[in-house]
Design an enzyme around this catalytic site. Structure first.
Site, PDB file in Angstrom:
ATOM      1  N   LYS A 278       0.844  -1.199   0.000  1.00  0.00           N
ATOM      2  CA  LYS A 278       0.000   0.000   0.000  1.00  0.00           C
ATOM      3  C   LYS A 278       0.875   1.243   0.000  1.00  0.00           C
ATOM      4  CE  LYS A 278      -3.921  -1.896   2.575  1.00  0.00           C
ATOM      5  NZ  LYS A 278      -4.940  -1.756   1.511  1.00  0.00           N
ATOM      6  N   ARG A 352     -10.176 -11.629   1.604  1.00  0.00           N
ATOM      7  CA  ARG A 352     -11.001 -12.687   1.026  1.00  0.00           C
ATOM      8  C   ARG A 352     -10.289 -14.033   1.062  1.00  0.00           C
ATOM      9  NH1 ARG A 352     -11.502  -9.284  -4.430  1.00  0.00           N
ATOM     10  NH2 ARG A 352     -11.196  -7.631  -2.904  1.00  0.00           N
TER      11      ARG A 352
HETATM   12  N1  BES Z   1      -8.195  -3.898   4.262  1.00  0.00           N
HETATM   13  C1  BES Z   1      -8.258  -3.494   2.915  1.00  0.00           C
HETATM   14  C2  BES Z   1      -9.517  -2.699   2.597  1.00  0.00           C
HETATM   15  C3  BES Z   1      -9.580  -1.287   3.104  1.00  0.00           C
HETATM   16  C4  BES Z   1      -8.854  -0.287   2.502  1.00  0.00           C
HETATM   17  C5  BES Z   1     -10.416  -0.972   4.142  1.00  0.00           C
HETATM   18  C6  BES Z   1      -8.951   1.015   2.955  1.00  0.00           C
HETATM   19  C7  BES Z   1     -10.533   0.327   4.587  1.00  0.00           C
HETATM   20  C8  BES Z   1      -9.795   1.317   4.002  1.00  0.00           C
HETATM   21  C9  BES Z   1      -8.235  -4.701   1.991  1.00  0.00           C
HETATM   22  O1  BES Z   1      -7.459  -5.752   2.416  1.00  0.00           O
HETATM   23  C10 BES Z   1      -7.673  -4.230   0.695  1.00  0.00           C
HETATM   24  O2  BES Z   1      -6.550  -3.848   0.670  1.00  0.00           O
HETATM   25  N2  BES Z   1      -8.482  -4.268  -0.360  1.00  0.00           N
HETATM   26  C11 BES Z   1      -8.048  -3.821  -1.632  1.00  0.00           C
HETATM   27  C12 BES Z   1      -8.655  -4.727  -2.670  1.00  0.00           C
HETATM   28  C13 BES Z   1      -8.140  -4.492  -4.054  1.00  0.00           C
HETATM   29  C14 BES Z   1      -6.682  -4.874  -4.133  1.00  0.00           C
HETATM   30  C15 BES Z   1      -8.953  -5.298  -5.023  1.00  0.00           C
HETATM   31  C16 BES Z   1      -8.528  -2.381  -1.817  1.00  0.00           C
HETATM   32  O3  BES Z   1      -9.619  -2.052  -1.377  1.00  0.00           O
HETATM   33  O4  BES Z   1      -7.767  -1.597  -2.366  1.00  0.00           O
HETATM   34 MN    MN Z   2      -5.445  -5.536   1.771  1.00  0.00          MN
END
Ligand code: BES
Ligand code: MN
Ligand code: ZN
Length: 495
Positions: A278, A352
């Protein structure tokens, strides 16, 4: 804060501050008129001068009261003189506690249980008073050298008519249980990732089990999960020095034959994204990626304290998601516990991967319903903001029950479609399915992914990415969706 129910007349009660309501057409609530008489028309004077308008959520503190048992009066606006919606009622309660929590006031009497609220009884109103007050005074001071807390209120007396004293008392017990559940959820959420690891979460669960014998805790370690074939879940923890845990909280409060309600909570104690790292801004907030798991613990704590006559099983798959030489790589193919193979196209879609194996694991409990809660997608924030949690599922009855509970608990929820057309986006050239569905409809495709592991039972998914914590200057865990889940369970217990 200690809470008590009081049915004695106002005239003989003593406190630092009495909370009363006034409507927008300047009509006094019952207790406001009594207090007005007791103070020779003091409240009326404020109204006449225009210092009190009765607008919803307005507060005016009258702190120079001729000597008597009541030192101060807080007048709270209730808006129009019609039964309030649950939301407005909570708004008035929040305004009241917010204006008192930073004062020196130690004891309050709250008369707002007498307000008329749509479809609400004394039990619900008492519960709400405790929930809202408790929520407002919560402060996370564990790592502050100066642990002084703003709130000085020690005792809250909730007035109720004699005829309603029993249900008010029931509401009080429920309110206290829910408040404890919410506090635990918030505390676990606010704890930093270096303290709150999967092992720490497991220890906290074991601790709860010791405190409440009706709650049975068991922990699976990585070797156990290996034996079960949880290849998707374990692929995530492989990239972390913290071993994964699968925490089970088992509460058998219902009759032996009734099938359990299963609550699954994503317990990512820190989500750096893995190799699909991230970006830096806001990454600290990924300590909140275990809020689904925390809410499962909080909900079970409340359910156990309320002795709900239900069988409830909480499952919390817990891990970190870190970049590491042994971490998942884009393109890797995993075999899940169900046997389905998954191509990892983005290692940041890790939630997931944990949840799919947990859903498969849930089959062995022969569930009545399975509800998972997860801070699953940033896309949920884009679609719905920070107001409702997202709801998706394969069972209309379950989804409607959850929507009804969200209405009653003011813990809002909005259903999104889980149509077959979206499943297309998860196609992989090399495995049974891919772990991401492209940039469109991210919340829905995440749920589509989960749905492929939830075919054997009634299932609903709550995406709490926008609701589990607040960002910005008031950054902190919210405890959502504990109020919603508890309301669902209370409804199930009565239904
Ligand atoms: N934990 C995150 C989702 C999230 C992001 C929750 C920001 C709250 C605030 C999750 O594991 C994630 O990183 N999801 C990705 C999915 C994507 C790679 C398809 C996302 O939301 O960017
Ligand atoms: Mn994630
Ligand atoms: Zn995550």
């Amino acid at each position: 804060m200690e809470y008590v129910i009081e049915t004695a007349p106002l005239e003989i009660l003593q406190c630092d501050c009495l909370i009363v309501g006034v409507y927008q057409d300047l009509k006094l609530s019952d207790t406001a008129s009594i207090a007005n008489q007791m103070t020779n028309g003091l409240i009326s004077k404020f109204l006449d001068r225009g210092d009190i308008t009765g607008k919803i959520g307005e507060t005016v503190l009258i702190n120079a009261i001729p000597d008597g048992l009541i030192e101060r009066i807080l007048v709270v606006g209730l808006g129009e003189d019609t039964p309030l919606s649950g939301k407005k009622y909570r708004k008035a309660l929040l305004a009241a506690i917010s204006s008192l929590k930073k004062t020196t006031i130690k004891s309050i009497i709250c008369s707002l249980g007498e307000c008329e609220v749509i479809a609400a009884d004394q039990q619900w109103k008492t519960r709400q008073i405790i929930e809202v007050f408790n929520d407002a005074v919560y402060q996370f001071t564990a790592y502050k050298s100066n642990k002084e807390i703003d709130n000085k209120i020690e005792k809250v007396t909730i007035t109720a008519p004699k005829a309603d004293s029993i249900i008010a008392q029931l509401g009080l017990l429920q309110g206290l249980a829910i408040a404890e559940g919410i506090n635990l959820t918030k505390l676990l959420g606010d704890l930093p990732g270096n303290i709150c690891t999967p092992t720490y979460l497991a220890e906290q669960a074991l601790q709860l089990g010791k405190q409440y014998p009706s709650l049975d805790i068991s922990i699976l370690d990585e070797a156990d999960m290996e034996k079960l074939g949880m290849g998707a879940l374990l692929s995530v923890s492989r990239g972390s020095r913290q071993p994964a845990k699968m925490i089970t909280l088992d509460y058998q409060g219902g009759d032996k034959l009734s099938k359990p309600i299963i609550l699954i909570g994503k317990g990512l104690t820190f989500d750096a994204g893995g190799i699909s790292l991230k970006q830096a801004p806001g990454m600290d907030e990924m300590k909140y990626d275990m809020c689904g798991g925390a809410a499962v613990m909080g909900t079970l704590l409340a359910a156990v304290q309320m002795k709900l006559p239900l069988n409830i099983i909480g499952l919390i798959p817990s891990s970190e998601n870190m970049p590491d030489g042994d971490a998942n790589k884009p393109g890797d193919i995993l075999t899940s516990m169900s046997g389905k193979t998954i191509e990892v196209l983005n290692t940041d879609a890790e939630g997931r991967l944990l949840l799919c194996d947990t859903l498969t694991y849930a089959e062995r409990f022969n569930p009545d319903v399975v509800i998972d809660l997860a801070t699953l997608t940033g896309a949920c924030l884009v679609a719905l903001g920070r107001v409702p949690s997202g709801l998706l599922g394969n069972c209309d009855v379950l989804c409607n029950d959850l929507l009804a509970a969200s209405e009653t608990s003011s813990d809002s929820l909005w259903r999104l479609p889980l149509w077959e057309e979206y499943q297309e986006q998860l196609k992989s050239n090399f495995a049974d399915l891919a772990n991401i569905g492209g940039k469109d409809a991210g919340t829905i495709t995440a749920a589509c992914f989960l749905s492929q592991f939830a075919e054997k039972f009634n299932w609903a998914h709550l995406d709490i990415a926008g609701t589990a914590w607040r960002t910005g200057p008031t950054k902190g865990a919210t405890g959502r969706p504990v109020p919603l889940l508890i309301q669902y369970l209370i409804n199930r217990a009565h239904g």
